[in-house]
Write a protein that holds these residues in place. Structure first.
Motif, mmCIF file in Angstrom:
data_model
loop_
_atom_site.group_PDB
_atom_site.id
_atom_site.type_symbol
_atom_site.label_atom_id
_atom_site.label_comp_id
_atom_site.label_asym_id
_atom_site.label_seq_id
_atom_site.Cartn_x
_atom_site.Cartn_y
_atom_site.Cartn_z
ATOM 1 N N PRO A 189 13.109 -2.254 4.355
ATOM 2 C CA PRO A 189 12.236 -2.486 3.285
ATOM 3 C C PRO A 189 11.729 -4.031 2.821
ATOM 4 C CG PRO A 189 14.620 -2.371 2.548
ATOM 5 C CD PRO A 189 14.234 -1.789 3.950
ATOM 6 N N ASP A 190 12.414 -4.817 3.727
ATOM 7 C CA ASP A 190 12.067 -6.226 3.828
ATOM 8 C C ASP A 190 10.638 -6.683 3.962
ATOM 9 O OD1 ASP A 190 14.837 -6.830 3.526
ATOM 10 O OD2 ASP A 190 15.114 -7.168 5.689
ATOM 11 N N VAL A 191 9.802 -5.682 4.552
ATOM 12 C CA VAL A 191 8.116 -6.193 4.790
ATOM 13 C C VAL A 191 7.821 -4.715 4.683
ATOM 14 C CG1 VAL A 191 8.477 -8.119 5.795
ATOM 15 C CG2 VAL A 191 8.457 -5.977 7.196
ATOM 16 N N ARG A 192 6.421 -4.655 4.601
ATOM 17 C CA ARG A 192 5.604 -3.257 4.600
ATOM 18 C C ARG A 192 4.477 -3.939 5.294
ATOM 19 N NH1 ARG A 192 8.526 -3.916 0.409
ATOM 20 N NH2 ARG A 192 9.390 -2.195 -0.750
ATOM 21 N N TYR A 193 3.741 -2.918 5.573
ATOM 22 C CA TYR A 193 2.279 -2.957 6.398
ATOM 23 C C TYR A 193 1.525 -4.077 5.572
ATOM 24 C CZ TYR A 193 -2.450 -2.006 7.948
ATOM 25 O OH TYR A 193 -3.676 -2.200 8.547
ATOM 26 N N SER A 246 6.410 11.300 3.508
ATOM 27 C CA SER A 246 7.638 10.836 3.161
ATOM 28 C C SER A 246 7.617 9.462 2.145
ATOM 29 C CB SER A 246 8.312 10.075 4.418
ATOM 30 O OG SER A 246 7.829 9.009 4.813
ATOM 31 N N VAL A 247 8.359 9.434 1.426
ATOM 32 C CA VAL A 247 8.234 8.369 0.264
ATOM 33 C C VAL A 247 8.321 6.852 0.879
ATOM 34 C CG1 VAL A 247 9.552 7.261 -1.581
ATOM 35 C CG2 VAL A 247 9.447 10.028 -1.483
ATOM 36 N N SER A 248 9.173 6.974 1.935
ATOM 37 C CA SER A 248 9.084 5.605 2.608
ATOM 38 C C SER A 248 7.900 5.173 3.168
ATOM 39 C CB SER A 248 10.312 5.333 3.579
ATOM 40 O OG SER A 248 10.031 6.304 4.687
ATOM 41 N N LEU A 249 7.336 6.191 4.053
ATOM 42 C CA LEU A 249 6.028 5.741 4.591
ATOM 43 C C LEU A 249 4.827 5.565 3.504
ATOM 44 C CD1 LEU A 249 5.809 8.299 7.784
ATOM 45 C CD2 LEU A 249 6.466 6.014 7.753
ATOM 46 N N LYS A 250 4.831 6.180 2.426
ATOM 47 C CA LYS A 250 4.026 5.985 1.238
ATOM 48 C C LYS A 250 4.172 4.505 1.020
ATOM 49 C CE LYS A 250 3.369 10.576 -0.129
ATOM 50 N NZ LYS A 250 3.541 11.566 -1.314
ATOM 51 N N ASP A 251 5.492 4.124 0.771
ATOM 52 C CA ASP A 251 5.467 2.595 0.359
ATOM 53 C C ASP A 251 5.073 1.788 1.440
ATOM 54 O OD1 ASP A 251 6.217 0.892 -1.436
ATOM 55 O OD2 ASP A 251 8.598 1.071 -0.790
ATOM 56 N N ILE A 252 5.607 1.861 2.859
ATOM 57 C CA ILE A 252 5.230 0.942 3.891
ATOM 58 C C ILE A 252 3.772 0.878 3.988
ATOM 59 C CG2 ILE A 252 5.013 0.786 6.339
ATOM 60 C CD1 ILE A 252 8.021 2.316 6.419
ATOM 61 N N PHE A 253 3.206 2.046 3.889
ATOM 62 C CA PHE A 253 1.512 1.718 4.057
ATOM 63 C C PHE A 253 0.683 1.587 3.037
ATOM 64 C CE2 PHE A 253 3.182 3.442 8.207
ATOM 65 C CZ PHE A 253 2.578 2.491 9.090
ATOM 66 N N GLU A 278 -5.852 4.752 -1.213
ATOM 67 C CA GLU A 278 -7.085 4.304 -0.919
ATOM 68 C C GLU A 278 -7.188 3.500 0.170
ATOM 69 O OE1 GLU A 278 -5.540 2.026 -4.490
ATOM 70 O OE2 GLU A 278 -5.549 3.992 -3.964
ATOM 71 N N THR A 279 -6.197 2.904 0.612
ATOM 72 C CA THR A 279 -6.524 1.724 1.757
ATOM 73 C C THR A 279 -5.965 2.095 2.977
ATOM 74 O OG1 THR A 279 -4.524 0.759 1.043
ATOM 75 C CG2 THR A 279 -6.487 -0.015 0.198
ATOM 76 N N ARG A 280 -5.183 3.683 3.010
ATOM 77 C CA ARG A 280 -4.424 3.822 4.084
ATOM 78 C C ARG A 280 -5.234 4.325 5.344
ATOM 79 N NH1 ARG A 280 -0.446 7.689 0.478
ATOM 80 N NH2 ARG A 280 0.654 6.254 -0.457
ATOM 81 N N GLU A 281 -6.504 4.768 5.110
ATOM 82 C CA GLU A 281 -7.377 5.081 6.362
ATOM 83 C C GLU A 281 -7.794 3.983 7.399
ATOM 84 O OE1 GLU A 281 -9.077 7.808 7.265
ATOM 85 O OE2 GLU A 281 -8.318 9.189 5.596
ATOM 86 N N ASP A 282 -7.518 2.537 6.866
ATOM 87 C CA ASP A 282 -7.572 1.587 7.482
ATOM 88 C C ASP A 282 -6.462 1.213 8.442
ATOM 89 O OD1 ASP A 282 -9.571 -0.717 8.160
ATOM 90 O OD2 ASP A 282 -7.827 -2.087 7.161
ATOM 91 N N THR A 283 -5.297 1.757 8.087
ATOM 92 C CA THR A 283 -3.931 1.814 8.605
ATOM 93 C C THR A 283 -3.703 2.512 10.118
ATOM 94 O OG1 THR A 283 -2.716 3.315 7.567
ATOM 95 C CG2 THR A 283 -3.025 1.039 6.629
ATOM 96 N N GLN A 284 -4.910 3.484 10.274
ATOM 97 C CA GLN A 284 -4.725 4.450 11.110
ATOM 98 C C GLN A 284 -5.337 3.959 12.594
ATOM 99 O OE1 GLN A 284 -2.788 7.620 10.521
ATOM 100 N NE2 GLN A 284 -2.323 5.883 9.192
ATOM 101 N N PRO A 285 -4.651 3.858 13.525
ATOM 102 C CA PRO A 285 -5.683 3.527 14.943
ATOM 103 C C PRO A 285 -6.730 4.342 15.210
ATOM 104 C CG PRO A 285 -2.984 3.434 15.167
ATOM 105 C CD PRO A 285 -3.270 4.235 13.780
ATOM 106 N N ILE A 286 -6.785 5.604 14.920
ATOM 107 C CA ILE A 286 -7.883 6.294 15.160
ATOM 108 C C ILE A 286 -9.107 5.996 14.592
ATOM 109 C CG2 ILE A 286 -7.676 7.995 13.114
ATOM 110 C CD1 ILE A 286 -8.132 9.455 16.779
#
Length: 286
Positions: free
Chosen positions: A105-109, A181-188, A192-200
């Motif tokens: 939890p020190d950093v996020r995406y 998961s709760v942690s992944l939601k917090d990480i990424f 509304e901006t998560r699509e931009d985090t996907q390599p695909i």
């Protein structure tokens, strides 16, 4: 991570009889200590997590350098668990840099991508030959995002098409929305901006060639991620190949790089063949 990395691997291999020890400790304990040199804790940035270990074969100047990003759900990991990976590539004449990077939890995406790009910039400055990225699981995400999305290397005044000869993902998550998961939601971050985090969503025709490897029994990251990304990247005019190994799960895939488990699947052979092929035929420049 030292107490849980590859622990599940033990129940799937003959190493199960060794029981309570850490899987990484076992694999590293059975890894040869000769044939290569190791420089540890080399700084590539200012943070205490901005350190890498460099494995160099004793056979002379390596033609290629691999930067290996480990997995751990962007929450766990330490470079010292990956002696077996350093030895694997060094035994084939390839140098390997294994960087730590900052974790949740020190950093996020996108902090872990920024750190990964800084490690690649260090490799680019210190190695005259071709540079390849290899990653497992969350580390595969880091590697493939750097290859596809120009923002991260761009922040280091580099371009993937100039800097990288290729990128290899082992059991990587490349298209993993919606998040559960709760942690992944917090990480990424916000939905509304998560699509931009996907390599695909960053496929393009100027990226370096991709090799996407998965075990067909992976119950953690679906092999679909590798298949679909390869298809999308080729459709975009890029070069990508997906390969699937019968009977391998998520951890056995990276475990197959180790000397004790190398005979279980030709994972190392396939990556080294990719490195040699792309090193020999590489067209430099964007």
């Amino acid at each position: 991570m030292r107490r849980n990395f590859l622990r599940r691997l033990l129940s799937l291999t003959p190493l199960a009889l060794l029981g309570a020890c850490s899987g990484a400790d076992i694999l590293n304990g059975l890894t040869p200590k000769e044939g290569y040199r190791v420089e540890t804790a080399i700084a590539y940035g200012d943070d205490e997590r901005h350190r890498l270990d460099l494995y160099t074969p004793d056979t002379g100047d390596p033609a290629a350098l691999v930067v290996f990003f480990y997995g751990g759900s962007w929450e766990n990991g330490e470079r010292g668990d990956y002696l077996f990976v350093g030895e694997a590539f060094a035994s084939r004449g390839v140098a390997v840099a294994v960087p730590d990077y900052r974790l949740y939890p020190d950093v996020r995406y996108p902090a872990f991508l920024e750190d990964s790009a800084a490690a690649v910039a260090w490799a680019h400055r210190h190695h005259q030959g071709p540079v390849f990225l290899v990653g497992h699981s969350a580390g595969a995400y880091n590697a493939i995002m750097l290859a596809l999305d120009g923002r991260w290397l761009g922040a280091e005044q580099l371009r993937a098409c100039d800097t990288l000869a290729g990128a290899v993902g082992l059991a990587g998550p490349y298209d993993f929305l919606p998040l559960q998961s709760v942690s992944l939601k917090d990480i990424f971050g916000p939905e509304e901006t998560r699509e931009d985090t996907q390599p695909i969503n960053h496929v393009n025709d100027s990226a370096p060639p991709l090799l996407l490897l998965s075990g067909d029994e992976d119950g953690i990251v679906s092999p679909r991620n590798s298949r679909v990304l390869a298809e999308r990247q080729e459709a975009a005019g890029g070069r990508a190949q997906a390969r699937f190994y019968p009977g391998l799960g998520h951890l056995r895939l990276v475990g197959a790089l180790s000397r004790p488990l190398r005979g279980s699947a030709p994972v190392l052979d396939d990556i080294v063949a990719f490195v040699q092929r792309e090193s020999a035929g590489r067209h430099r420049g964007c």
